[in-house]
Enzyme design. Structure first.
Site, mmCIF file in Angstrom:
data_model
loop_
_atom_site.group_PDB
_atom_site.id
_atom_site.type_symbol
_atom_site.label_atom_id
_atom_site.label_comp_id
_atom_site.label_asym_id
_atom_site.label_seq_id
_atom_site.Cartn_x
_atom_site.Cartn_y
_atom_site.Cartn_z
ATOM 1 N N ARG A 232 -1.195 8.120 9.089
ATOM 2 C CA ARG A 232 -1.277 7.093 7.592
ATOM 3 C C ARG A 232 -2.526 6.867 6.666
ATOM 4 N NH1 ARG A 232 3.375 8.222 7.670
ATOM 5 N NH2 ARG A 232 5.240 7.198 7.714
ATOM 6 N N GLU A 261 -1.492 9.831 -1.305
ATOM 7 C CA GLU A 261 -0.516 10.990 -1.368
ATOM 8 C C GLU A 261 0.818 10.961 -2.379
ATOM 9 O OE1 GLU A 261 0.078 11.305 3.216
ATOM 10 O OE2 GLU A 261 2.537 10.872 2.297
ATOM 11 N N HIS A 293 1.660 16.060 4.803
ATOM 12 C CA HIS A 293 2.157 15.433 5.289
ATOM 13 C C HIS A 293 3.431 16.251 5.785
ATOM 14 C CE1 HIS A 293 3.709 11.323 5.654
ATOM 15 N NE2 HIS A 293 4.169 11.453 7.248
HETATM 16 P P1 NAD Z 1 3.671 3.912 18.237
HETATM 17 O O1 NAD Z 1 4.570 3.023 17.684
HETATM 18 O O2 NAD Z 1 4.904 4.951 19.457
HETATM 19 O O3 NAD Z 1 2.548 3.573 18.441
HETATM 20 C C1 NAD Z 1 1.797 3.299 17.732
HETATM 21 C C2 NAD Z 1 0.806 3.136 18.980
HETATM 22 O O4 NAD Z 1 -0.088 2.236 18.206
HETATM 23 C C3 NAD Z 1 1.401 2.224 19.972
HETATM 24 O O5 NAD Z 1 1.188 2.298 21.282
HETATM 25 C C4 NAD Z 1 0.434 0.616 19.604
HETATM 26 O O6 NAD Z 1 0.125 -0.002 20.296
HETATM 27 C C5 NAD Z 1 -1.097 1.142 18.436
HETATM 28 N N1 NAD Z 1 -1.716 0.271 18.219
HETATM 29 C C6 NAD Z 1 -0.780 -0.626 16.722
HETATM 30 N N2 NAD Z 1 -1.920 -1.197 16.037
HETATM 31 C C7 NAD Z 1 -3.062 -0.889 16.943
HETATM 32 C C8 NAD Z 1 -4.418 -1.370 16.687
HETATM 33 N N3 NAD Z 1 -5.075 -1.657 15.676
HETATM 34 N N4 NAD Z 1 -5.542 -0.248 17.121
HETATM 35 C C9 NAD Z 1 -4.791 1.038 18.625
HETATM 36 N N5 NAD Z 1 -3.569 1.061 18.207
HETATM 37 C C10 NAD Z 1 -2.874 0.031 17.892
HETATM 38 O O7 NAD Z 1 4.494 4.856 17.059
HETATM 39 P P2 NAD Z 1 4.381 6.595 16.544
HETATM 40 O O8 NAD Z 1 5.657 8.094 17.242
HETATM 41 O O9 NAD Z 1 3.593 7.047 18.077
HETATM 42 O O10 NAD Z 1 3.273 7.367 15.274
HETATM 43 C C11 NAD Z 1 2.321 7.175 14.907
HETATM 44 C C12 NAD Z 1 1.911 7.026 13.660
HETATM 45 O O11 NAD Z 1 2.177 8.579 12.989
HETATM 46 C C13 NAD Z 1 2.749 6.067 12.712
HETATM 47 O O12 NAD Z 1 3.109 4.736 12.886
HETATM 48 C C14 NAD Z 1 3.289 7.742 11.462
HETATM 49 O O13 NAD Z 1 2.401 6.678 10.537
HETATM 50 C C15 NAD Z 1 2.933 8.163 11.479
HETATM 51 N N6 NAD Z 1 3.643 9.354 11.766
HETATM 52 C C16 NAD Z 1 3.249 10.435 10.960
HETATM 53 C C17 NAD Z 1 4.066 11.189 10.929
HETATM 54 C C18 NAD Z 1 3.874 12.920 10.264
HETATM 55 O O14 NAD Z 1 4.691 13.604 9.840
HETATM 56 N N7 NAD Z 1 2.565 13.575 9.699
HETATM 57 C C19 NAD Z 1 5.183 11.500 11.406
HETATM 58 C C20 NAD Z 1 5.757 9.958 12.094
HETATM 59 C C21 NAD Z 1 4.934 9.141 12.701
#
Ligand code: NAD
Length: 334
Positions: A232, A261, A293
Site C-alpha cells: 500500500r 494513487e 497497482h
Molecule cells: P497477509 O495478511 O497474509 O500478510 C500480512 C503480514 O503482515 C502478516 O504476516 C502480518 O502479521 C504482517 N504484519 C502486520 N502488521 C505488521 C507490522 N506492523 N510489521 C510487520 N509485519 C506486519 O496479507 P497478504 O495477502 O500477504 O497481503 C499483503 C499486502 O499486500 C496487503 O495488505 C495489501 O496491502 C497488498 N496487496 C497488494 C496487491 C497489489 O496488486 N499490489 C494485491 C494484493 C494485496
C-alpha cells in the site's frame, strides 16, 4: 442480488460476466465516493475495489439506498470504515486470498527490471541502439533481501528470492515457523533495514505501518539499497524517499502502489496534464520504476477474485455462514 459495481475496468467486466450466474450487476466506471453513492439506489449489494471510498458519509448513504452488503473484490479493506458499516447494519466481505504468487512475482519483476534495466534495453534495441553503456546490473545471487511482512504474499516472495540464491531476512509481528525452517531468518525491523540490499514491503497498511519507510528508517538502510513496495502506498513517506533518491542514499525504487494513487492509477491519463508534482518528480529519476497497482493482474487472480466475490454475495443472500466476512478490529470502537 442487484449489485452496484464501482471502479469497473474492462477486465473486471469480462471476468465477472464470465462467472456470474444469478446476480444482476450494474457496472459503473466511477469510483465510489460521496458524489456517486446514490448510484446504488435500488441495489442491495456494492462491489468495491481498493480506491473506492467507503467512509462514514458514504456508508450512511448506502444504508439509505438499501445496500446490505459490501463485497470488496480485493484482500485489503483499509478503504472501508468497518465501524460505520456495522452501525449501518451493512456486512463487509472480501477476497482474503486470490493469488499471492501474482503479487510476489510482480515484486520480482520490479526488482529484475530495475536491476537489469530491461525496459531501457528494450527501447534502445528497438531504436537501433545496441550499446550496453549504463546497463550494468548486479547478481541477485548472494544478496540480502529483507521482507517486511511474511503473510501470504511475503512468504511467496521470500521463497522466490531464496530460490534465486539470496539470503532472506524478515520482520513480522508473527514469526512463520515454516519459513524459519527453510532458513529464512527473523530479525528486528531495524536489523532487516540495516542488512538488506533489497527491501520489499508486504505488510498491510495500519496505524503501526503507515510511513514505516520514512527519513529515519531510510537513514539506517544500506547506501544504494533497493526499495520495493507492492503493498500500500502509505507504507512509504514519498517525500522522504525523494530526498533519499536525490542524495543517493536509496539506489533504486520500485513501486506498484503510491500514496496518492487514487486519482491516477487505473486510468488512461495519456492526454491529461498530471497535476501530482510528487509523482512527476518520482518519474524523473532514472532509477525509479512505477507500475499502476497491477500486482494482482493475472488470469489466475482475476478468476479467483470473480468466483470468490460472487460466492460471498450468494452466501449472504442465502443466509449461509460468511467465511470471508470482515470483522471490526478489536479496539476499533472508541
Ligand atoms: P497477509 O495478511 O497474509 O500478510 C500480512 C503480514 O503482515 C502478516 O504476516 C502480518 O502479521 C504482517 N504484519 C502486520 N502488521 C505488521 C507490522 N506492523 N510489521 C510487520 N509485519 C506486519 O496479507 P497478504 O495477502 O500477504 O497481503 C499483503 C499486502 O499486500 C496487503 O495488505 C495489501 O496491502 C497488498 N496487496 C497488494 C496487491 C497489489 O496488486 N499490489 C494485491 C494484493 C494485496
Amino acid at each position: 442480488m442487484k449489485i452496484a459495481f464501482f471502479s469497473t475496468q474492462p477486465y473486471d467486466k469480462e471476468y465477472f460476466e464470465r462467472y456470474n450466474k444469478q446476480h444482476e450487476i450494474l457496472f459503473f466506471e466511477a469510483r465510489l465516493n460521496e458524489q456517486t453513492a446514490t448510484l446504488t439506489r435500488g441495489c442491495n449489494a456494492v462491489c468495491a475495489f481498493v480506491n473506492d471510498q467507503l467512509n462514514k458519509g458514504v456508508l450512511n448513504t448506502l444504508n439509505e439506498m438499501g445496500v446490505k452488503i459490501i463485497a470488496q473484490r480485493c484482500a485489503g479493506f483499509n478503504n472501508v470504515d468497518v465501524v460505520a458499516a456495522v452501525e449501518n447494519n451493512i456486512t463487509v466481505v472480501r477476497v482474503p486470498v486470490y493469488s499471492p504468487h501474482a503479487v510476489a512475482e510482480h515484486a520480482l519483476a520490479l526488482i529484475m527490471t530495475l536491476n537489469r534495466k530491461t525496459h531501457k534495453a528494450y527501447n534502445r534495441v528497438r531504436e537501433g541502439n545496441f550499446s550496453l553503456d549504463r546497463l550494468t546490473g548486479f547478481d541477485l545471487y548472494g544478496k540480502t533481501v529483507g521482507v517486511i511482512g511474511t503473510g501470504k504474499i511475503g512468504q511467496c516472495f521470500a521463497r522466490i528470492m531464496q530460490g534465486l540464491g539470496c539470503k532472506v531476512v524478515a520482520f513480522d509481528i508473527v514469526v512463520n515457523k515454516e519459513l524459519e525452517a527453510l532458513g529464512i531468518k527473523y530479525l528486528t525491523r531495524q536489523e532487516v533495514l540495516q542488512q538488506s540490499d533489497i527491501l520489499s514491503l508486504h505488510c498491510p497498511l495500519t496505524e503501526q505501518t503507515k510511513h514505516v519507510i520514512n527519513s529515519d528508517t531510510l537513514e539506517i538502510m544500506k547506501n544504494g539499497a533497493m526499495l520495493i513496495n507492492t503493498s500500500r502506498g502509505a507504507l512509504v513517506d514519498t517525500m522522504a524517499v525523494i530526498t533519499a533518491l536525490k542524495n543517493g542514499k536509496l539506489g533504486y525504487l520500485g513501486l506498484d502502489v503510491y500514496e496518492q494513487e487514487e486519482k491516477l492509477f487505473f486510468h488512461d491519463l495519456n492526454e491529461n496534464i498530471i497535476t501530482d508534482d510528487v509523482l512527476v518528480r518520482l518519474l524523473g529519476f532514472p532509477n525509479v520504476l512505477i507500475t499502476s497497482h497491477q500486482g494482482f493482474l493475472t488470469d489466475e487472480a482475476l478468476t479467483q477474485i470473480a468466483i470468490v466475490t460472487l460466492q460471498n454475495i450468494t452466501d449472504f443472500e442465502e443466509h449461509k455462514q460468511l467465511k470471508n466476512k470482515v470483522s471490526v478490529p478489536a479496539g476499533a470502537y472508541k
